[in-house]
Design an enzyme around this catalytic site. Structure first.
Site, PDB file in Angstrom:
ATOM      1  N   CYS A  96      -3.855   3.538   9.250  1.00  0.00           N
ATOM      2  CA  CYS A  96      -2.643   2.986   9.875  1.00  0.00           C
ATOM      3  C   CYS A  96      -2.078   3.878  10.986  1.00  0.00           C
ATOM      4  CB  CYS A  96      -1.571   2.739   8.819  1.00  0.00           C
ATOM      5  SG  CYS A  96      -2.060   1.531   7.563  1.00  0.00           S
ATOM      6  N   CYS A 149       7.333   4.372   6.253  1.00  0.00           N
ATOM      7  CA  CYS A 149       6.333   4.221   5.203  1.00  0.00           C
ATOM      8  C   CYS A 149       6.933   3.725   3.902  1.00  0.00           C
ATOM      9  CB  CYS A 149       5.606   5.536   4.967  1.00  0.00           C
ATOM     10  SG  CYS A 149       6.641   6.853   4.320  1.00  0.00           S
ATOM     11  N   CYS A 152       0.835  -1.209   0.000  1.00  0.00           N
ATOM     12  CA  CYS A 152       0.000   0.000   0.000  1.00  0.00           C
ATOM     13  C   CYS A 152       0.865   1.252   0.000  1.00  0.00           C
ATOM     14  CB  CYS A 152      -0.926  -0.027   1.216  1.00  0.00           C
ATOM     15  SG  CYS A 152      -2.124   1.340   1.240  1.00  0.00           S
ATOM     16  N   CYS A 153       1.886   1.279   0.853  1.00  0.00           N
ATOM     17  CA  CYS A 153       2.780   2.437   0.899  1.00  0.00           C
ATOM     18  C   CYS A 153       3.529   2.608  -0.421  1.00  0.00           C
ATOM     19  CB  CYS A 153       3.781   2.282   2.046  1.00  0.00           C
ATOM     20  SG  CYS A 153       3.086   2.546   3.694  1.00  0.00           S
ATOM     21  N   CYS A 195      -1.369   8.031   7.451  1.00  0.00           N
ATOM     22  CA  CYS A 195      -2.660   7.724   6.843  1.00  0.00           C
ATOM     23  C   CYS A 195      -3.649   7.295   7.928  1.00  0.00           C
ATOM     24  CB  CYS A 195      -2.510   6.612   5.811  1.00  0.00           C
ATOM     25  SG  CYS A 195      -1.601   7.117   4.336  1.00  0.00           S
TER      26      CYS A 195
END
Length: 239
Positions: free
Chosen positions: A200, A223, A116-117, A197
């Site tokens: 998280c 991240c 995702c990062c 985010c």
């Protein structure tokens, strides 16, 4: 000059310099080339942003909107940029087609936070920094982990990364914000001393490390936007 040697020379030159001097020289350093600041507009970001505004408000500021940030962060970003008179804030978002292919339901972070990062931060930032020779970060040594031995200047793939606040403490940051009457991120008062985010990031209690709320209950500490030879840094790897 090789970038590693360039970073070492700048570290030697600025071993006793204050953050403002490091910043000013970095922005004018012809050997580094064009420099941008990458800012999360998070809990402590306003310190470095204010320094940049005092030196050159037209400095490019790259803000990564992952499309998963707190609404308060998006509002704060706009308000701080206007308050400080920053004239070149570049809001970067993930590639639309890649998001549709890899995270159409917005749940990738639940299965793989690194992926995702990479999708929402690492790749967009790499593209945004293509035409820059260096970039400025707000990382500090007191944040621990991979940051404990952070230099002022470091080789970062084919670029120089500049960390003007590397030697600052949490108290230094608070004192500077108070002295200059800088606007605070509204989530700090709600128990978020480190803000990323929304999915998280969690609240932190008084006895916890300020970054304990980032990727809670996992080994992840970064991240991924800090590169090592052009690749995203993963947990356990050197920054």
């Amino acid at each position: 000059m090789p970038l590693k040697e360039l970073a070492e020379r700048r570290n030697s030159l600025h071993r006793k310099s204050d953050a403002q001097t490091v910043l000013k020289h970095a922005l004018d350093d012809v050997q580094i080339g064009p420099v941008a600041m990458v800012s999360s507009f998070g809990a402590e970001s306003v310190v470095l942003l204010q320094m940049i505004a005092q030196i050159n408000p037209a400095t490019p500021i790259i803000f990564l909107d992952t499309e998963m940030l707190f609404p308060e962060t998006l509002t704060y970003q706009r308000e701080v940029a206007a308050y400080l008179g920053l004239t070149d804030v570049r809001v970067i978002t993930p590639n639309r087609n890649e998001v549709l292919e890899q995270d159409v339901d917005g749940l990738l972070h639940q299965a793989n936070t690194d992926a995702c990062c990479d999708l929402r931060k690492t790749r967009p930032l790499a593209q945004a920094l293509e035409n820059f020779g260096g970039w400025i970060t707000g990382r500090k040594r007191f944040q621990g982990g991979q940051r404990a031995e952070l230099p002022l200047f470091e080789k970062d793939g084919a670029k120089i990364k500049i960390n003007p606040l590397a030697k600052w403490s949490s108290d230094d940051l608070k004192a500077y914000m108070t002295a200059h009457n800088l606007p605070r991120h509204p989530l700090v008062a709600q128990g978020y001393p480190s803000i990323g985010c929304m999915p998280c990031t969690s609240r932190v209690s008084a006895h916890e490390d300020p970054r304990a709320g980032r990727w809670r209950d996992s080994d992840k500490t970064e991240c991924g936007i800090h590169f090592d030879n052009g690749k995203a840094v993963r947990p356990g790897q050197a920054a």
